[in-house]
Design an enzyme around this catalytic site. Structure first.
Site, PDB file in Angstrom:
ATOM      1  CG  MET A  30     -41.198  96.836   6.411  1.00  0.00           C
ATOM      2  SD  MET A  30     -39.839  95.633   6.315  1.00  0.00           S
ATOM      3  CE  MET A  30     -40.706  94.176   5.741  1.00  0.00           C
ATOM      4  CG  HIS A  34     -52.040  94.185   2.293  1.00  0.00           C
ATOM      5  ND1 HIS A  34     -52.661  94.186   3.518  1.00  0.00           N
ATOM      6  CD2 HIS A  34     -50.809  93.630   2.501  1.00  0.00           C
ATOM      7  CE1 HIS A  34     -51.874  93.654   4.426  1.00  0.00           C
ATOM      8  NE2 HIS A  34     -50.734  93.303   3.837  1.00  0.00           N
ATOM      9  CG  HIS A  37     -50.254  97.612   5.097  1.00  0.00           C
ATOM     10  ND1 HIS A  37     -50.033  96.806   3.998  1.00  0.00           N
ATOM     11  CD2 HIS A  37     -49.253  97.336   5.972  1.00  0.00           C
ATOM     12  CE1 HIS A  37     -48.944  96.093   4.194  1.00  0.00           C
ATOM     13  NE2 HIS A  37     -48.456  96.373   5.385  1.00  0.00           N
ATOM     14  N   GLY A 147     -50.520  95.320  12.975  1.00  0.00           N
ATOM     15  CA  GLY A 147     -51.401  94.202  12.649  1.00  0.00           C
ATOM     16  C   GLY A 147     -51.102  92.983  13.500  1.00  0.00           C
ATOM     17  CE  LYS A 149     -49.364  89.268   7.549  1.00  0.00           C
ATOM     18  NZ  LYS A 149     -47.989  88.669   7.589  1.00  0.00           N
ATOM     19  CB  VAL A 180     -57.448  92.589   6.994  1.00  0.00           C
ATOM     20  CG1 VAL A 180     -58.381  92.735   5.794  1.00  0.00           C
ATOM     21  CG2 VAL A 180     -57.690  93.712   7.996  1.00  0.00           C
TER      22      VAL A 180
END
Length: 283
Positions: A30, A34, A37, A147, A149, A180
């Site tokens: 989106m 950072h 990504h 990711g 997360k 990360v």
């Protein structure tokens, strides 16, 4: 790096990238990129001949009162970062290209979408499953990266791909990449930019409290007791509320009262209007 804003342009560019039997990896985002990504982009470059990244702030995964309007949009900066990482094509559709007039289709994935973020954000994972299915159909990647997360999101996407018999990508080629983290352990997130300096310092309590809870469970403390202590530590650190702190099976996301050897700790907490999420393996 080429940029496509309309679907026909995207398909023409993808067709050119595929010439000669070359493979494509897709990294959906989106934006507000950072290093988390960019790590996905690097993994994608290792796995395929070309990388296609998408940037689309998907309105269908935001609920009423959530931060759709405030969500950071910085396409020029993001484009520079992607080009520096060797991304071949950026798919940055205008909303009308993704949801044209009269759009009426929704994908809902039961089971793994229930509870956790699915419980606190009704309809969120319907929006995720729908937009990701569309991205897969638009790009037809050989492999896709997400990711970890957003662990529950990854589970929803894999279930959707399995249930709908997707082949590009096949469910086995939907890859998760480990979280990360910042130097103090906080999971990297576009929403970290919302935090004031004081809130950013307080936010580091999440990974610290999670590691302490995991250690306590490993030392035999009851899961319920360890989770209560975790929540108390976050509130003491300055968090306004805890959406959830749960231990669940890493694959099926079934709630657990004890470590089954495949357990994962999931936390979502709010500070100053910002909602932060994290997860860690328990074993």
């Amino acid at each position: 790096m080429q940029t496509a804003r309309e679907l026909e342009v995207l398909r023409n560019e993808v067709r050119a990238l595929r010439s000669g039997g070359r493979t494509i990896a897709l990294v959906p985002t989106m934006g507000a990129l950072h290093d988390g990504h960019l790590t996905l982009m690097r993994r994608a470059r290792e796995a395929a001949d070309h990388v296609v990244a998408s940037i689309f702030v998907n309105p269908r995964q935001f609920g009423a009162g959530e931060d759709l309007d405030a969500y950071p949009r910085q396409l020029a900066r993001d484009s520079e970062l992607l080009e520096a990482e060797g991304v071949a094509l950026l798919w940055a559709p205008v909303p009308e290209a993704m949801y044209p007039a009269g759009y009426a289709t929704n994908i809902s994935v039961a089971g793994v979408s229930e509870g956790l973020c699915g419980g606190n954000r009704p309809g969120h994972f319907d929006g995720v499953a729908t937009v990701v299915c569309k991205l897969f159909n638009q790009v037809m990647p050989d492999i896709a990266f997400f990711g970890e997360k957003d662990w529950q999101q990854l589970a929803v996407i894999r279930r959707m791909a399995r249930d709908l018999d997707l082949t590009l990508p096949h469910v086995d080629n939907i890859r998760g990449v480990p979280i990360v983290r910042e130097a103090d352990g906080l999971a990297m997130s576009s929403r970290n930019a919302y935090l004031s300096a004081e809130q950013r310092s307080q936010a580091a309590a999440i990974p610290q409290a999670m590691r302490e809870a995991i250690a306590a469970i490993g030392n035999g403390q009851a899961v319920e007791s360890a989770l209560s202590a975790l929540s108390a530590k976050l509130l003491e650190a300055g968090f306004d509320s805890i959406d959830y702190a749960e231990v669940r099976d890493a694959d099926g996301l079934v709630p657990l009262r004890t470590d089954n050897g495949n357990a994962r700790l999931f936390v979502a907490a709010r500070i100053g209007g910002t909602r932060l999420i994290d997860n860690m393996a328990v074993a």
